[in-house]
Design a protein around this motif. Structure first.
Motif, PDB file in Angstrom:
ATOM      1  N   ALA A  61       0.836  -1.196   0.000  1.00 49.50           N
ATOM      2  CA  ALA A  61       0.000   0.000   0.000  1.00 49.50           C
ATOM      3  C   ALA A  61       0.872   1.248   0.000  1.00 49.50           C
ATOM      4  O   ALA A  61       1.953   1.278   0.599  1.00 49.50           O
ATOM      5  CB  ALA A  61      -0.925   0.011   1.220  1.00 49.50           C
ATOM      6  N   VAL A  62       0.381   2.273  -0.696  1.00 46.28           N
ATOM      7  CA  VAL A  62       0.992   3.601  -0.642  1.00 46.28           C
ATOM      8  C   VAL A  62      -0.020   4.557  -0.029  1.00 46.28           C
ATOM      9  O   VAL A  62      -1.234   4.331  -0.106  1.00 46.28           O
ATOM     10  CB  VAL A  62       1.403   4.101  -2.048  1.00 46.28           C
ATOM     11  N   PRO A  63       0.431   5.629   0.616  1.00 47.74           N
ATOM     12  CA  PRO A  63      -0.507   6.558   1.256  1.00 47.74           C
ATOM     13  C   PRO A  63      -1.208   7.463   0.255  1.00 47.74           C
ATOM     14  O   PRO A  63      -0.728   7.704  -0.859  1.00 47.74           O
ATOM     15  CB  PRO A  63       0.391   7.366   2.192  1.00 47.74           C
ATOM     16  N   GLY A  64      -2.372   7.971   0.693  1.00 42.67           N
ATOM     17  CA  GLY A  64      -3.085   9.001  -0.042  1.00 42.67           C
ATOM     18  C   GLY A  64      -3.136  10.278   0.765  1.00 42.67           C
ATOM     19  O   GLY A  64      -2.677  10.335   1.917  1.00 42.67           O
ATOM     20  N   ASN A  65      -3.705  11.323   0.189  1.00 39.40           N
ATOM     21  CA  ASN A  65      -3.724  12.613   0.870  1.00 39.40           C
ATOM     22  C   ASN A  65      -4.561  12.584   2.153  1.00 39.40           C
ATOM     23  O   ASN A  65      -4.330  13.364   3.076  1.00 39.40           O
ATOM     24  CB  ASN A  65      -4.235  13.715  -0.059  1.00 39.40           C
ATOM     25  N   HIS A  66      -5.523  11.658   2.258  1.00 41.32           N
ATOM     26  CA  HIS A  66      -6.307  11.544   3.487  1.00 41.32           C
ATOM     27  C   HIS A  66      -5.553  10.796   4.586  1.00 41.32           C
ATOM     28  O   HIS A  66      -6.045  10.731   5.720  1.00 41.32           O
ATOM     29  CB  HIS A  66      -7.629  10.829   3.203  1.00 41.32           C
ATOM     30  N   SER A 111       1.454  15.322  -0.894  1.00 37.61           N
ATOM     31  CA  SER A 111       2.113  16.575  -0.561  1.00 37.61           C
ATOM     32  C   SER A 111       1.633  17.065   0.801  1.00 37.61           C
ATOM     33  O   SER A 111       0.437  17.014   1.097  1.00 37.61           O
ATOM     34  CB  SER A 111       1.807  17.636  -1.622  1.00 37.61           C
ATOM     35  N   ARG A 112       2.569  17.541   1.609  1.00 33.82           N
ATOM     36  CA  ARG A 112       2.195  18.113   2.903  1.00 33.82           C
ATOM     37  C   ARG A 112       1.506  19.447   2.756  1.00 33.82           C
ATOM     38  O   ARG A 112       0.851  19.929   3.677  1.00 33.82           O
ATOM     39  CB  ARG A 112       3.440  18.279   3.777  1.00 33.82           C
ATOM     40  N   GLY A 113       1.644  20.085   1.596  1.00 28.83           N
ATOM     41  CA  GLY A 113       1.041  21.393   1.370  1.00 28.83           C
ATOM     42  C   GLY A 113       2.037  22.506   1.620  1.00 28.83           C
ATOM     43  O   GLY A 113       2.912  22.399   2.475  1.00 28.83           O
ATOM     44  N   LEU A 120      -1.522  25.539   1.831  1.00 26.62           N
ATOM     45  CA  LEU A 120      -2.021  24.202   2.163  1.00 26.62           C
ATOM     46  C   LEU A 120      -2.835  23.581   1.027  1.00 26.62           C
ATOM     47  O   LEU A 120      -3.836  22.919   1.249  1.00 26.62           O
ATOM     48  CB  LEU A 120      -2.859  24.256   3.443  1.00 26.62           C
ATOM     49  N   GLN A 121      -2.389  23.781  -0.217  1.00 32.06           N
ATOM     50  CA  GLN A 121      -3.067  23.170  -1.351  1.00 32.06           C
ATOM     51  C   GLN A 121      -2.420  21.813  -1.631  1.00 32.06           C
ATOM     52  O   GLN A 121      -1.550  21.675  -2.472  1.00 32.06           O
ATOM     53  CB  GLN A 121      -2.964  24.092  -2.581  1.00 32.06           C
ATOM     54  N   TRP A 122      -2.880  20.811  -0.893  1.00 32.12           N
ATOM     55  CA  TRP A 122      -2.216  19.511  -0.968  1.00 32.12           C
ATOM     56  C   TRP A 122      -3.054  18.442  -1.654  1.00 32.12           C
ATOM     57  O   TRP A 122      -2.562  17.356  -1.917  1.00 32.12           O
ATOM     58  CB  TRP A 122      -1.867  19.035   0.439  1.00 32.12           C
ATOM     59  N   GLU A 123      -4.308  18.681  -1.925  1.00 36.92           N
ATOM     60  CA  GLU A 123      -5.216  17.606  -2.300  1.00 36.92           C
ATOM     61  C   GLU A 123      -4.781  16.859  -3.553  1.00 36.92           C
ATOM     62  O   GLU A 123      -4.862  15.625  -3.609  1.00 36.92           O
ATOM     63  CB  GLU A 123      -6.633  18.169  -2.515  1.00 36.92           C
ATOM     64  N   ASN A 124      -4.301  17.572  -4.571  1.00 41.01           N
ATOM     65  CA  ASN A 124      -3.994  16.917  -5.843  1.00 41.01           C
ATOM     66  C   ASN A 124      -2.613  16.277  -5.882  1.00 41.01           C
ATOM     67  O   ASN A 124      -2.305  15.559  -6.823  1.00 41.01           O
ATOM     68  CB  ASN A 124      -4.124  17.922  -6.993  1.00 41.01           C
ATOM     69  N   GLY A 125      -1.791  16.540  -4.884  1.00 37.22           N
ATOM     70  CA  GLY A 125      -0.503  15.872  -4.789  1.00 37.22           C
ATOM     71  C   GLY A 125       0.491  16.307  -5.850  1.00 37.22           C
ATOM     72  O   GLY A 125       0.197  17.124  -6.732  1.00 37.22           O
ATOM     73  N   LYS A 126       1.684  15.750  -5.771  1.00 39.56           N
ATOM     74  CA  LYS A 126       2.706  16.006  -6.774  1.00 39.56           C
ATOM     75  C   LYS A 126       3.706  14.857  -6.750  1.00 39.56           C
ATOM     76  O   LYS A 126       3.808  14.113  -5.771  1.00 39.56           O
ATOM     77  CB  LYS A 126       3.420  17.332  -6.515  1.00 39.56           C
ATOM     78  N   VAL A 127       4.420  14.721  -7.850  1.00 40.39           N
ATOM     79  CA  VAL A 127       5.497  13.737  -7.924  1.00 40.39           C
ATOM     80  C   VAL A 127       6.773  14.430  -7.458  1.00 40.39           C
ATOM     81  O   VAL A 127       7.290  15.299  -8.156  1.00 40.39           O
ATOM     82  CB  VAL A 127       5.674  13.203  -9.356  1.00 40.39           C
ATOM     83  N   VAL A 157      -2.001  14.917 -10.864  1.00 40.90           N
ATOM     84  CA  VAL A 157      -0.872  15.110  -9.973  1.00 40.90           C
ATOM     85  C   VAL A 157       0.155  16.067 -10.584  1.00 40.90           C
ATOM     86  O   VAL A 157       0.395  16.064 -11.804  1.00 40.90           O
ATOM     87  CB  VAL A 157      -0.222  13.745  -9.647  1.00 40.90           C
ATOM     88  N   GLY A 158       0.748  16.913  -9.766  1.00 40.07           N
ATOM     89  CA  GLY A 158       1.773  17.829 -10.230  1.00 40.07           C
ATOM     90  C   GLY A 158       3.003  17.091 -10.740  1.00 40.07           C
ATOM     91  O   GLY A 158       3.425  16.104 -10.141  1.00 40.07           O
ATOM     92  N   ARG A 159       3.571  17.561 -11.820  1.00 34.59           N
ATOM     93  CA  ARG A 159       4.750  16.964 -12.467  1.00 34.59           C
ATOM     94  C   ARG A 159       4.466  15.573 -13.023  1.00 34.59           C
ATOM     95  O   ARG A 159       5.376  14.785 -13.253  1.00 34.59           O
ATOM     96  CB  ARG A 159       5.942  16.898 -11.509  1.00 34.59           C
ATOM     97  N   GLY A 160       3.202  15.294 -13.250  1.00 30.90           N
ATOM     98  CA  GLY A 160       2.833  13.954 -13.686  1.00 30.90           C
ATOM     99  C   GLY A 160       3.264  13.613 -15.092  1.00 30.90           C
ATOM    100  O   GLY A 160       3.720  12.499 -15.357  1.00 30.90           O
ATOM    101  N   GLU A 161       3.111  14.549 -16.026  1.00 36.13           N
ATOM    102  CA  GLU A 161       3.467  14.260 -17.423  1.00 36.13           C
ATOM    103  C   GLU A 161       4.953  13.962 -17.556  1.00 36.13           C
ATOM    104  O   GLU A 161       5.350  13.014 -18.249  1.00 36.13           O
ATOM    105  CB  GLU A 161       3.074  15.442 -18.318  1.00 36.13           C
ATOM    106  N   ARG A 162       5.782  14.753 -16.901  1.00 36.06           N
ATOM    107  CA  ARG A 162       7.224  14.500 -16.952  1.00 36.06           C
ATOM    108  C   ARG A 162       7.543  13.151 -16.310  1.00 36.06           C
ATOM    109  O   ARG A 162       8.377  12.385 -16.812  1.00 36.06           O
ATOM    110  CB  ARG A 162       7.970  15.617 -16.237  1.00 36.06           C
TER     111      ARG A 162
END
Length: 253
Positions: A66-71, A115-117, A121-128, A169-174
């Motif tokens: 398992a990997v964590p999610g934003n919740h 993302s911790r934000g 605190l805009q963390w919901e969509n995450g990033k790579v 997710v941020g930086r997803g395409e790259r």
């Protein structure tokens, strides 16, 4: 041949208990080689929610990762969120937020996109994260070639085909380009509570592609127009196929 049951967004504390119980029974009755959980095991990262999630995982009679999610990091304790965001995860679920499963036919590697934000605190969509991606690519280079390579992450890398404006997710395409060059051919993700697949074309050559496979919410009552669902993935002869299973209120179909 290898079989992977891909489940996501369990959200313990906001769970359809009948669906969860039936899902556990089904996963054990028709066991896969691996259960891959793409994040949001809890609703608010409370300890009692992690205990419930861990009890579910302990009920599985097959290997799981398992990997964590934003919740799965707290929204209530800023000090903990910024300085020890995965402390509860590591205590209740496991010491690694980017685990790996490997055998002769598949290599499944976790990527933590939570993302911790920042200041707002805009963390919901995450990033790579750059460090996390580089770490994953180094792991891929050290692995033997041949097995089918899969990455599991919480946040979606591509938008649903019918909703192209959906945040991803941020930086997803790259990251997809780098993962594809590293031999990854399938990415498993969640977060949106809807299931779909999308194809990232690596080159124009037939068969040279990376597929992003999204799972709906397996057990949460927080649905978004789609019944609870999970994916069964079959890897055979260098290809992956999958079937979505849905909860109809009485059984998994």
């Amino acid at each position: 041949m290898r079989i992977i049951d891909h489940i996501s967004d369990l959200h313990f504390n906001r769970v359809d208990t009948r669906a969860a119980g039936a899902l556990l029974a089904r996963l054990n009755a028709d066991p896969a080689h691996l259960v891959a959980v793409s994040g949001d095991l809890t609703m608010r990262a409370r300890r009692k929610e992690f205990r419930a999630a861990r009890a579910f995982l302990d009920g599985l009679q097959v290997p799981w990762m398992a990997v964590p999610g934003n919740h799965d990091i707290t929204a209530y304790y800023p000090w903990e969120r910024f300085f020890d965001p995965f402390g509860r995860w590591e205590h209740f679920i496991g010491p690694d937020t980017e685990p790996m499963f490997e055998d002769d036919e598949i290599q499944v590697i976790g990527l933590n996109t939570v993302s911790r934000g920042g200041l707002h605190l805009q963390w919901e969509n995450g990033k790579v994260p750059r460090a996390g991606l580089l770490r994953l690519l180094r792991r891929l280079r050290r692995l033997p070639e041949g097995p089918f390579r899969i990455v599991i992450a919480h946040h979606p890398f591509l938008a649903p085909p019918d909703q192209p404006g959906t945040p991803v997710v941020g930086r997803g395409e790259r990251a997809l380009r780098d993962l594809a060059q590293g031999g990854v051919r399938l990415v498993l993700s969640g977060h949106l509570h809807v299931g779909f697949h999308n194809i990232h074309r690596i080159t124009a050559e037939e068969g040279d592609r990376l597929t992003v496979l999204q799972a709906g919410s397996a057990t949460s009552t927080r649905l978004r127009g789609e019944a609870n669902a999970y994916n069964r993935v079959v890897v055979e002869n260098g290809r992956a196929t999958w079937t979505a299973h849905h909860w109809n209120g009485e059984t998994w179909t």
